[in-house]
Design a protein around this motif. Structure first.
Motif, PDB file in Angstrom:
ATOM      1  N   THR A  49      59.743   1.575 -15.246  1.00 43.90           N
ATOM      2  CA  THR A  49      58.805   2.293 -15.133  1.00 43.90           C
ATOM      3  C   THR A  49      59.055   3.655 -15.423  1.00 43.90           C
ATOM      4  O   THR A  49      60.292   3.802 -15.410  1.00 43.90           O
ATOM      5  N   GLN A  50      57.989   4.572 -15.739  1.00 45.01           N
ATOM      6  CA  GLN A  50      58.290   5.893 -16.142  1.00 45.01           C
ATOM      7  C   GLN A  50      57.529   6.766 -15.477  1.00 45.01           C
ATOM      8  O   GLN A  50      57.456   8.113 -15.578  1.00 45.01           O
ATOM      9  N   ASP A  51      56.891   6.168 -14.551  1.00 43.04           N
ATOM     10  CA  ASP A  51      55.877   7.267 -13.484  1.00 43.04           C
ATOM     11  C   ASP A  51      56.333   7.008 -12.224  1.00 43.04           C
ATOM     12  O   ASP A  51      55.336   6.955 -11.161  1.00 43.04           O
ATOM     13  N   GLN A  52      57.727   6.585 -11.725  1.00 46.36           N
ATOM     14  CA  GLN A  52      57.990   6.231 -10.464  1.00 46.36           C
ATOM     15  C   GLN A  52      57.330   5.222  -9.636  1.00 46.36           C
ATOM     16  O   GLN A  52      56.957   5.360  -8.474  1.00 46.36           O
ATOM     17  N   GLY A  53      57.104   4.067 -10.499  1.00 43.43           N
ATOM     18  CA  GLY A  53      56.410   2.904 -10.003  1.00 43.43           C
ATOM     19  C   GLY A  53      55.076   2.844  -9.971  1.00 43.43           C
ATOM     20  O   GLY A  53      54.395   1.803  -9.536  1.00 43.43           O
ATOM     21  N   PRO A 139      43.160  -4.299 -11.298  1.00 44.75           N
ATOM     22  CA  PRO A 139      43.111  -4.114 -12.586  1.00 44.75           C
ATOM     23  C   PRO A 139      44.650  -3.733 -13.270  1.00 44.75           C
ATOM     24  O   PRO A 139      44.642  -4.083 -14.615  1.00 44.75           O
ATOM     25  N   THR A 140      45.366  -3.393 -12.410  1.00 47.69           N
ATOM     26  CA  THR A 140      46.979  -2.858 -12.614  1.00 47.69           C
ATOM     27  C   THR A 140      47.684  -4.241 -12.499  1.00 47.69           C
ATOM     28  O   THR A 140      48.898  -3.971 -12.807  1.00 47.69           O
TER      29      THR A 140
END
Length: 282
Positions: A49-53, A139-140
């Motif tokens: 992850t590049q956005d803290q999960g 959706p994610t």
């Protein structure tokens, strides 16, 4: 990545290939590893992850032992299996994976034959792909496991949010999408006995799924009215994997071949029809 032959005494682990690309980075978590039955292809899967999960990126390293070559793929799950995709050939050595490129929410299923010889003058190996419609309420969501059913000719996809997808191998068409768990699924495995899969959620519940063989053909024909090729999909599954419910289609095809003088294919229809309706007592 190392292999260790436990069947032979006093052997040592042997390095097969090195982790590369995103899979070699310290912040990447390896979640699965698999090989095909011939031990000629390997697949290493990891997440990061590049956005803290907030979003989970998936990366895979597909490696050919024979060619000593690798391909980096973006996606969360993949698998190998030997499945019939042609009536006149033995099961194909397939590789399937769910692709989602970083920064997008579009998910695609790819299924391809990775063992058939390639070269000039040779027919192209089997290959299909299709977009996967993820649930509107999730959706994610992303795949935690993919399983090719050698027994039933379908692909199962289990997602983190607890959804189960089932696709036809020959066309990559989605046949089922349903929620099977309200809790996170974190591990799954293929069941060679049932042709389905087994998975475990965060609360420790163990669940299994398989094709309802007596009902699948009629389900595709009668319930999936949105699919223009549903009859072809149902008949192909019945023909190759012996599912009941397609006697009328077998009779129609048999009559067409017989009337045109194509006795070879007429005989093939009679042989593939597991109910025996096209065979005489003799």
């Amino acid at each position: 990545v190392m292999h260790w032959n436990l069947e032979t005494a006093n052997t040592q682990p042997e390095t097969v290939f090195q982790r590369a690309g995103k899979l070699a980075e310290a912040g990447t978590q390896v979640i699965s590893y698999s090989t095909n039955s011939q031990m000629s292809w390997c697949l290493l899967t990891a997440i990061s992850t590049q956005d803290q999960g907030k979003t989970i990126d998936g990366n895979m390293q597909l490696y050919s032992i024979e060619k000593k070559q690798q391909q980096m793929l973006e996606g969360h799950a993949g698998c190998f299996g030997n499945v019939l995709v042609n009536d006149s050939e033995p099961p194909a050595g397939l590789f399937a994976f769910s692709e989602r490129k970083q920064g997008t929410m579009q998910t695609k299923l790819h299924i391809m034959d990775v063992t058939k010889p390639r070269g000039e003058g040779l027919p192209p190996p089997f290959k299909v792909n299709a977009d996967i419609a993820m649930p509107p309420e999730a959706p994610t969501d992303f795949a935690v496991a993919l399983h090719l059913s050698e027994k039933q000719g379908v692909v199962f996809m289990v997602t983190k949010a607890g959804f189960l997808f089932m696709f036809d191998v020959s066309t990559a068409t989605m046949l089922v999408r349903t929620r099977v768990s309200q809790d996170t699924i974190f591990i799954s495995t293929y069941s060679a006995l049932s042709g389905g899969c087994i998975f475990v959620n965060r609360k420790g519940a163990v669940m299994s799924v398989k094709v309802n063989e007596p009902a699948i053909v009629n389900y595709i024909n009668n319930n999936l009215v949105q699919l223009p090729n549903r009859q072809e999909i149902a008949f192909t599954l019945a023909r190759r994997f012996g599912f009941p419910g397609a006697d009328e289609l077998f009779q129609r095809q048999f009559s067409t071949f017989f009337a045109s003088g194509d006795y070879k294919n007429a005989a093939l229809m009679a042989a593939q029809c597991k109910s025996g309706i096209l065979r005489t007592p003799q």
